[in-house]
Design a protein around this motif. Sequence first.
Motif, PDB file in Angstrom:
ATOM      1  N   HIS A  61       0.866  -1.176   0.000  1.00  9.74           N
ATOM      2  CA  HIS A  61       0.000   0.000   0.000  1.00  9.74           C
ATOM      3  C   HIS A  61       0.906   1.230   0.000  1.00  9.74           C
ATOM      4  O   HIS A  61       1.667   1.451   0.950  1.00  9.74           O
ATOM      5  N   ALA A  95       1.905   3.478  -6.585  1.00 10.99           N
ATOM      6  CA  ALA A  95       1.124   3.979  -5.450  1.00 10.99           C
ATOM      7  C   ALA A  95       2.021   4.787  -4.510  1.00 10.99           C
ATOM      8  O   ALA A  95       1.565   5.771  -3.916  1.00 10.99           O
ATOM      9  N   LYS A 127      -0.675   7.041  -2.577  1.00  8.37           N
ATOM     10  CA  LYS A 127      -2.013   6.468  -2.443  1.00  8.37           C
ATOM     11  C   LYS A 127      -1.896   5.014  -2.006  1.00  8.37           C
ATOM     12  O   LYS A 127      -0.887   4.365  -2.234  1.00  8.37           O
ATOM     13  N   PHE A 187      -3.449   2.481  -3.289  1.00  7.49           N
ATOM     14  CA  PHE A 187      -3.202   1.735  -4.525  1.00  7.49           C
ATOM     15  C   PHE A 187      -3.631   2.590  -5.701  1.00  7.49           C
ATOM     16  O   PHE A 187      -4.280   3.625  -5.521  1.00  7.49           O
ATOM     17  N   VAL A 188      -3.245   2.192  -6.901  1.00  3.51           N
ATOM     18  CA  VAL A 188      -3.583   2.946  -8.102  1.00  3.51           C
ATOM     19  C   VAL A 188      -4.875   2.400  -8.714  1.00  3.51           C
ATOM     20  O   VAL A 188      -5.837   3.127  -8.910  1.00  3.51           O
ATOM     21  N   GLU A 212      -0.954  -2.975 -10.822  1.00  5.21           N
ATOM     22  CA  GLU A 212      -0.815  -3.800  -9.617  1.00  5.21           C
ATOM     23  C   GLU A 212      -0.929  -5.291  -9.938  1.00  5.21           C
ATOM     24  O   GLU A 212      -0.321  -6.113  -9.280  1.00  5.21           O
TER      25      GLU A 212
END
Length: 336
Positions: free
Chosen positions: A62, A99, A104, A106-107, A128
């Motif tokens: 993450h 990310a 963030k 995740f993207v 991902e």
Amino acid sequence: MLLFSPHKNIIGHSIVHADRSIQASHSTLMDGAEVALLDCGVMRFEPNTASKLSLVISCGVHGNETAPIEIVSQLVSDVLSGELSGAARVLFILANPWAIAANKRFVDLNMNRLFCGQWQHEDLRLKEVKRAAKLEAYVANFFAEEPVTVEQRLHYDCHTAIRASARERFAVYPFVSGRVLPEQQQAFLEIAEIHTVLMQQQSANTFSSFTAVKQDAESFTLELGRVMPFGANNLERFSGIDVLLRSLISGADLPRSPTYDIEQFVVHHTLEKSSASWEFFVPDNVPNFSEYPPGSLISRDGSAEYLVGSEPEYIVFPNPKVRVGDRAGLMLRKLR
Ligand SMILES: [Zn+2]
């Protein structure tokens, strides 16, 4: 640091190279140890001496969980400078560079639901998804290439949590049929100042589950504190994990049993967001490991309700904003 030049460290290098394919590069350190940058954010360290341990240290699954990323980056820098001399084989992983760059979680997709081959069932064009597939391969190769001297495989996947916790740090121990938490692993967690372990009761698609189930490693997802931006972390609060990882890397003599029992919790019920009309009765700001007495109403979907059973239950990872069909939280019981 030549390997990451002109960037200061592996974080800077990973952020800039997230979208470029990089050539694997190798170098030999002063003491004869070999390091190889296998991919963006993936570095393998092979000591010059026969090692007993293959250690995978991952962070940034993450991207906004910055404290472990800073800690791992410093370990990498110290290994490369020779300040931290390694006796263990180590695979360092900054898992989700896009990310991390975007600060963030995740993207496209929560990467920690993509392991154990789950990536095969997702859109392989997504970053991902591709990355999870590659990370599985790097880890599998790392273990497959280990010398016969290796006695133990370990993996710590380091995270910080979005929400507060009634227990500041805790470990998640992936489910492997018939397995109990070894005393030695309890002793290691104690060094990391982790006194709470959540014992998973069914297999999951997390990174640590992959290494536990598919690679026969002792592995843990570590929740080490709160999410903060880069530079805002009080790294003193993370000194325990730093001490443990440095001890393992350098081959220090570590205790084989804990000084007291680690508290173990088991998953009693997995909360699933079963439909768009699913209702959740846990407030947004409730800390992880909050205790709910018997009879508490936790969730409802039409006529189906989830009520706490005959003994207290503790909630972790509540998140009603997940997709329909995804996990919205876990209800735990204390193991006696
Ligand atoms: Zn996380």
